[in-house]
Design a protein around this motif. Structure first.
Motif, mmCIF file in Angstrom:
data_model
loop_
_atom_site.group_PDB
_atom_site.id
_atom_site.type_symbol
_atom_site.label_atom_id
_atom_site.label_comp_id
_atom_site.label_asym_id
_atom_site.label_seq_id
_atom_site.Cartn_x
_atom_site.Cartn_y
_atom_site.Cartn_z
ATOM 1 N N GLU A 1 0.705 -1.076 0.068
ATOM 2 C CA GLU A 1 -0.140 -0.127 -0.027
ATOM 3 C C GLU A 1 0.861 1.336 0.133
ATOM 4 O OE1 GLU A 1 -3.228 -0.015 -0.466
ATOM 5 O OE2 GLU A 1 -3.296 -2.116 -0.705
ATOM 6 N N LEU A 2 2.126 1.221 0.686
ATOM 7 C CA LEU A 2 2.948 2.244 0.672
ATOM 8 C C LEU A 2 3.484 2.581 -0.644
ATOM 9 C CD1 LEU A 2 4.704 1.756 4.203
ATOM 10 C CD2 LEU A 2 3.242 3.590 3.485
ATOM 11 N N ILE A 3 3.831 1.466 -1.370
ATOM 12 C CA ILE A 3 4.509 1.560 -2.855
ATOM 13 C C ILE A 3 3.273 2.065 -3.499
ATOM 14 C CG2 ILE A 3 5.338 0.342 -4.736
ATOM 15 C CD1 ILE A 3 6.559 -1.604 -2.722
ATOM 16 N N HIS A 4 2.081 1.664 -3.326
ATOM 17 C CA HIS A 4 0.892 2.009 -4.412
ATOM 18 C C HIS A 4 0.721 3.553 -4.111
ATOM 19 C CE1 HIS A 4 -3.716 1.613 -5.299
ATOM 20 N NE2 HIS A 4 -2.917 2.153 -6.259
ATOM 21 N N GLU A 5 0.904 4.059 -2.988
ATOM 22 C CA GLU A 5 0.735 5.519 -2.661
ATOM 23 C C GLU A 5 1.857 6.236 -3.252
ATOM 24 O OE1 GLU A 5 -0.589 8.493 0.897
ATOM 25 O OE2 GLU A 5 0.852 6.956 1.102
ATOM 26 N N ALA A 6 2.954 6.007 -2.901
ATOM 27 C CA ALA A 6 4.040 6.993 -3.351
ATOM 28 C C ALA A 6 5.303 6.211 -3.874
ATOM 29 C CB ALA A 6 4.632 7.506 -1.898
ATOM 30 N N GLY A 7 5.102 5.173 -4.381
ATOM 31 C CA GLY A 7 6.334 4.763 -5.084
ATOM 32 C C GLY A 7 7.080 3.977 -4.199
ATOM 33 N N TRP A 8 8.605 3.950 -4.345
ATOM 34 C CA TRP A 8 9.475 3.211 -3.607
ATOM 35 C C TRP A 8 9.971 4.100 -2.378
ATOM 36 C CZ3 TRP A 8 9.866 -1.924 -3.545
ATOM 37 C CH2 TRP A 8 9.603 -2.540 -4.513
ATOM 38 N N GLU A 9 9.406 5.390 -2.214
ATOM 39 C CA GLU A 9 9.865 6.265 -1.036
ATOM 40 C C GLU A 9 9.534 5.717 0.245
ATOM 41 O OE1 GLU A 9 12.067 8.631 -1.779
ATOM 42 O OE2 GLU A 9 11.818 8.102 -4.011
ATOM 43 N N LEU A 10 10.282 4.698 0.733
ATOM 44 C CA LEU A 10 9.657 4.048 2.135
ATOM 45 C C LEU A 10 10.377 4.268 3.065
ATOM 46 C CD1 LEU A 10 8.357 0.351 1.056
ATOM 47 C CD2 LEU A 10 6.967 2.382 1.412
ATOM 48 N N PHE A 11 11.597 5.217 2.796
ATOM 49 C CA PHE A 11 12.524 5.498 3.726
ATOM 50 C C PHE A 11 12.096 6.096 5.116
ATOM 51 C CE2 PHE A 11 14.363 5.246 -0.395
ATOM 52 C CZ PHE A 11 15.080 4.174 -0.206
ATOM 53 N N GLU A 12 10.896 6.914 4.897
ATOM 54 C CA GLU A 12 10.703 7.651 5.936
ATOM 55 C C GLU A 12 9.284 7.118 6.655
ATOM 56 O OE1 GLU A 12 12.183 10.171 7.203
ATOM 57 O OE2 GLU A 12 13.424 10.025 5.571
ATOM 58 N N ALA A 13 8.884 6.099 6.238
ATOM 59 C CA ALA A 13 7.514 5.116 6.625
ATOM 60 C C ALA A 13 8.147 4.539 8.307
ATOM 61 C CB ALA A 13 7.283 4.022 5.909
ATOM 62 N N PRO A 14 7.016 4.778 9.112
ATOM 63 C CA PRO A 14 7.534 4.152 10.444
ATOM 64 C C PRO A 14 7.619 2.793 10.383
ATOM 65 C CG PRO A 14 5.177 4.691 10.310
ATOM 66 C CD PRO A 14 5.729 5.380 8.912
ATOM 67 N N GLY A 15 8.494 2.060 11.304
ATOM 68 C CA GLY A 15 8.554 0.427 11.413
ATOM 69 C C GLY A 15 9.402 0.077 10.315
ATOM 70 N N ILE A 16 10.046 0.667 9.361
ATOM 71 C CA ILE A 16 10.748 -0.009 8.358
ATOM 72 C C ILE A 16 12.014 0.882 7.939
ATOM 73 C CG2 ILE A 16 9.475 1.195 6.544
ATOM 74 C CD1 ILE A 16 9.789 -1.562 4.852
ATOM 75 N N GLU A 17 13.132 0.262 7.508
ATOM 76 C CA GLU A 17 14.177 0.911 7.383
ATOM 77 C C GLU A 17 15.020 0.203 6.134
ATOM 78 O OE1 GLU A 17 16.820 0.967 10.812
ATOM 79 O OE2 GLU A 17 15.701 1.941 11.929
ATOM 80 N N ALA A 18 15.214 1.031 5.242
ATOM 81 C CA ALA A 18 16.061 0.667 4.069
ATOM 82 C C ALA A 18 17.273 0.022 4.345
ATOM 83 C CB ALA A 18 16.057 1.634 2.932
ATOM 84 N N LEU A 19 17.621 -1.118 3.838
ATOM 85 C CA LEU A 19 19.189 -1.604 4.077
ATOM 86 C C LEU A 19 19.908 -1.570 2.851
ATOM 87 C CD1 LEU A 19 17.857 -5.096 5.567
ATOM 88 C CD2 LEU A 19 19.057 -2.788 6.824
ATOM 89 N N SER A 20 19.445 -2.011 1.356
ATOM 90 C CA SER A 20 20.160 -1.861 0.327
ATOM 91 C C SER A 20 19.183 -2.167 -0.921
ATOM 92 C CB SER A 20 21.342 -3.087 0.390
ATOM 93 O OG SER A 20 20.569 -4.280 0.262
ATOM 94 N N THR A 21 19.691 -1.425 -2.006
ATOM 95 C CA THR A 21 19.033 -1.782 -3.426
ATOM 96 C C THR A 21 20.255 -2.199 -4.257
ATOM 97 O OG1 THR A 21 17.840 0.162 -2.964
ATOM 98 C CG2 THR A 21 18.176 -0.567 -5.215
ATOM 99 N N HIS A 22 19.753 -3.230 -4.979
ATOM 100 C CA HIS A 22 20.567 -3.882 -6.085
ATOM 101 C C HIS A 22 20.006 -3.788 -7.277
ATOM 102 C CE1 HIS A 22 23.426 -5.121 -2.856
ATOM 103 N NE2 HIS A 22 22.354 -5.303 -1.997
ATOM 104 N N GLN A 23 20.701 -3.730 -8.322
ATOM 105 C CA GLN A 23 20.208 -3.839 -9.627
ATOM 106 C C GLN A 23 21.016 -4.592 -10.752
ATOM 107 O OE1 GLN A 23 19.681 -0.126 -12.598
ATOM 108 N NE2 GLN A 23 17.663 -0.271 -11.386
ATOM 109 N N ARG A 24 20.336 -5.308 -11.464
ATOM 110 C CA ARG A 24 20.857 -6.109 -12.712
ATOM 111 C C ARG A 24 20.359 -5.988 -13.754
ATOM 112 N NH1 ARG A 24 22.761 -12.230 -10.469
ATOM 113 N NH2 ARG A 24 24.299 -11.544 -8.759
ATOM 114 N N ILE A 25 21.078 -5.998 -14.936
ATOM 115 C CA ILE A 25 20.551 -5.715 -16.305
ATOM 116 C C ILE A 25 21.133 -6.953 -17.013
ATOM 117 C CG2 ILE A 25 20.482 -4.467 -18.353
ATOM 118 C CD1 ILE A 25 21.117 -1.890 -16.556
ATOM 119 N N VAL A 26 20.394 -7.795 -17.436
ATOM 120 C CA VAL A 26 20.569 -8.939 -18.119
ATOM 121 C C VAL A 26 19.838 -9.151 -19.446
ATOM 122 C CG1 VAL A 26 20.902 -10.290 -16.007
ATOM 123 C CG2 VAL A 26 18.585 -10.293 -16.904
#
Length: 218
Positions: A168-193
């Motif tokens: 629901e948080l993603i649905h509302e605002a995309g991947w901007e979850l860093f300020e949401a209570p109860g959750i902390e961002a650890l890492s983001t990884h990307q691969r192009i194949v």
């Protein structure tokens, strides 16, 4: 209303009737079964309409609505099949045949260019849940902001755990979850194949993503 098949016994029949089925046509037993199936179908239509008309748009009504729709479709298929047994023609094809026809129509819309390759961008976001209750509450609040006409009860049905809350948080605002209570961002990884085929987006394939170990795999 479109009629599928033909009353003539020697006519081509897309439903591939067996000889025993043809022997049932225009018999008393087939007529009785046809009328019974029609009564059952009409009763299902009335029941489904009454249930649907009584809906108030709440989330908790959805499972019952889906089940009601399934029963209506089953009754419709049974009625159409009974008519096929009675006189050799069906009002509409079974639902499975409808799905196949739709897929075929998509392929007939025009010639598709042959792809030389498919490039897939794979992104993985890892988050640490530090307070599930707070995160769930944030997810419910996000749901109500997205659907302002819904009520608290709807949000509680829709968001029951951390995964629902993140969705629901993603649905509302995309991947901007860093300020949401109860959750902390650890890492983001990307691969192009470069791949040979489009990814399988089925439920089974989505569930299998839980087994993916990258980017820390050996």
């Amino acid at each position: 209303m479109v009629s599928w098949g033909h009353g003539r016994r020697d006519a081509p029949d897309p439903f591939a009737r067996e000889d025993d089925d043809l022997d049932r046509q225009f018999t008393a037993a087939a007529r009785e079964a046809y009328l019974a199936a029609a009564d059952a179908f009409v009763a299902e239509v009335r029941r489904h309409v009454a249930e649907t008309a009584a809906r108030e748009g709440r989330q908790r009504e959805w499972p019952a609505h889906v089940a009601s729709s399934d029963r209506l479709r089953e009754a419709a298929d049974a009625w159409s099949e009974a008519q096929l047994d009675w006189c050799g023609s069906a009002v509409f094809p079974p639902l499975a045949l409808d799905d196949e026809d739709e897929e075929g129509d998509e392929l007939d819309d025009g010639e598709e260019e042959v792809a030389e390759c498919i490039v897939s961008v794979l992104t993985r976001h890892d988050y640490e849940v530090t307070d599930t209750a707070a995160l769930v509450e944030a997810g419910r609040a996000a749901y109500l902001r997205t659907w302002p006409d819904d009520v608290r009860d709807d949000a509680e049905v829709r968001v029951t755990d951390a995964r629902d809350a993140v969705a629901e948080l993603i649905h509302e605002a995309g991947w901007e979850l860093f300020e949401a209570p109860g959750i902390e961002a650890l890492s983001t990884h990307q691969r192009i194949v470069e791949t040979a085929e489009v990814a399988d987006l089925s439920v089974e394939a989505a569930e299998a993503l839980g087994e993916v170990r990258w980017p820390d795999d050996d």
